[in-house]
Design an enzyme around this catalytic site. Structure first.
Site, mmCIF file in Angstrom:
data_model
loop_
_atom_site.group_PDB
_atom_site.id
_atom_site.type_symbol
_atom_site.label_atom_id
_atom_site.label_comp_id
_atom_site.label_asym_id
_atom_site.label_seq_id
_atom_site.Cartn_x
_atom_site.Cartn_y
_atom_site.Cartn_z
ATOM 1 N N THR A 1 -2.913 4.974 -12.118
ATOM 2 C CA THR A 1 -2.934 3.980 -11.029
ATOM 3 C C THR A 1 -3.776 2.773 -11.416
ATOM 4 O OG1 THR A 1 -2.840 5.779 -9.459
ATOM 5 C CG2 THR A 1 -3.448 3.637 -8.571
ATOM 6 N N LYS B 1 -11.624 0.841 -14.863
ATOM 7 C CA LYS B 1 -11.919 -0.461 -14.251
ATOM 8 C C LYS B 1 -12.339 -1.483 -15.315
ATOM 9 C CE LYS B 1 -10.991 -0.150 -9.924
ATOM 10 N NZ LYS B 1 -10.149 -1.156 -9.261
ATOM 11 N N ASP C 1 0.873 -1.188 0.000
ATOM 12 C CA ASP C 1 0.000 0.000 0.000
ATOM 13 C C ASP C 1 0.905 1.230 0.000
ATOM 14 O OD1 ASP C 1 -3.229 0.385 1.290
ATOM 15 O OD2 ASP C 1 -1.928 2.093 0.865
ATOM 16 N N ASN C 2 0.534 2.259 -0.772
ATOM 17 C CA ASN C 2 1.363 3.475 -0.763
ATOM 18 C C ASN C 2 0.818 4.524 0.209
ATOM 19 O OD1 ASN C 2 -0.830 4.516 -2.044
ATOM 20 N ND2 ASN C 2 0.189 4.960 -3.982
ATOM 21 N N TYR D 1 -13.425 6.668 -14.176
ATOM 22 C CA TYR D 1 -13.289 5.550 -13.228
ATOM 23 C C TYR D 1 -13.822 4.251 -13.839
ATOM 24 C CZ TYR D 1 -13.684 2.909 -8.887
ATOM 25 O OH TYR D 1 -13.571 1.944 -7.913
#
Ligand code: UDP
Length: 322
Positions: free
Chosen positions: A95, A153, A31-32, A149
């Protein structure tokens, strides 16, 4: 089983880590801490079967090391939340698409079973309710940033299914529908934690539009049970599953129920969409999942009803207020 959870310090990931450690599995988290929080996993520090790596998905060395030790990967790391997506579309694309691409590459190297978190957003504006996994998807135009988004996805789903078809990666896609519960942050727009906090602070609850839009809210512990049920499940490979509740509620009713259950004096304010979001924002009128496919596969159904979910979230938020 050793499970790598990407985004494991986030809301869903941290609950999944708790559940897996409880049942005797080993858990690594990558996790960042961009939207996740160290606080969510503080209680796991020092656990003998737990490790945490603060790293981005583009940190190839970290990803390779963690995937090499894992039997399964649950990929939850993503840019999420309508508000965050509207503010940072480039980051969302990078991301969500490049991150998933890197993750699938690592999973392929080691043949890890991989569960990919997708979203009900991919159904878009479809009016064919309830939404079922083979339905057509109806997205808005790219000039409306909301659809970034869903598009990212959806591309993740294509990438993942391609890795399954072409390279035999054991892989399952989970389309999550409005997951809620303790630890969820309202910072990025999610309605339920926002309303609960507003009610507990005596502030107005801000209902966007006319409040007649509906959603089905699913308790995070039910979602965790579904994910746990899919782990190690060979027959779920190459499949897409809706995971959510089918108890539909209007946002207006939701606000009223929260004020009522919190015994709050907060008023309910209606805010036009163009004041809540940038001009031209498109909201979805109704969103309801058909969950018969996952029920047939692993016998899963949500167990928490809305009043129960609200009480749980209020208890969590009350503790944080004091
Ligand atoms: N919403 C609202 N007030 C808020 C935040 C959200 O009325 O403070 C509405 C939002 O417009 C949408 C619904 O609540 O109709 C659910 O929003 P959320 O961002 O939680 O999830 P999503 O739109 O992805 O379902």
């Amino acid at each position: 089983m050793h499970v790598l959870i990407t985004g494991g310090a986030g809301f869903i990931g941290s609950h999944l880590a708790d559940a897996l450690l409880r049942r005797g599995d080993s858990v690594s988290i990558l996790d960042n801490l961009s939207t996740g929080s160290a606080e969510n996993v503080r209680g796991l520090e020092g656990h003998p079967r737990y490790s945490f790596a603060q790293a981005d998905l583009d940190d190839g060395a970290a990803l390779d090391r963690l995937a090499g030790r894992a039997d399964a990967i649950v990929h939850l790391a993503a840019t999420v939340g309508v508000q965050l997506v509207l503010e940072r579309p480039t980051q969302t694309i990078e991301t969500n698409v490049l991150g998933t691409h890197a993750l699938l590459d690592a999973a392929r190297r080691y043949g890890c079973q991989t569960l990919i978190a997708s979203t009900s957003e991919v159904y878009g504006k479809s009016e064919s309710l309830p939404f079922s996994e083979n339905d057509d998807l109806v997205l808005g135009p790219p000039s409306r940033t909301r659809w970034v988004y869903a598009a990212t996805k959806l591309l993740d789903e294509f990438l993942a299914l391609a890795a399954h078809q072409e390279f035999g990666l054991p892989l399952t896609i989970m389309r999550l529908f409005n997951v809620v519960g303790p630890r969820q942050t309202g910072r990025f727009g999610m309605v339920l934690p926002r309303f609960v906090r507003q009610a507990l602070r005596g502030q107005p609850l801000t209902v966007y539009g006319d409040g007649m839009q509906t959603r089905c809210f699913c308790h995070v512990s039910d979602v965790v049970q579904a994910i746990v049920g899919l782990l190690g499940r060979n027959t779920a490979s190459g499949q897409i599953y809706n995971i959510g509740s089918s108890q539909e509620v209007t946002i207006r009713e939701l606000a009223e129920q929260i004020v009522d259950r919190a015994d709050s004096s907060s008023p309910i304010h209606f805010l036009p969409y163009d004041q809540a979001y940038a001009a031209g924002f498109e909201d979805l009128r109704r969103r309801v999942p058909d969950i018969s496919k996952i029920e047939a596969e692993i016998g899963w159904k949500p167990t928490h009803l809305l009043p129960n979910i609200l009480d749980d979230m209020m208890e969590f938020e009350r503790d944080r207020l004091t």
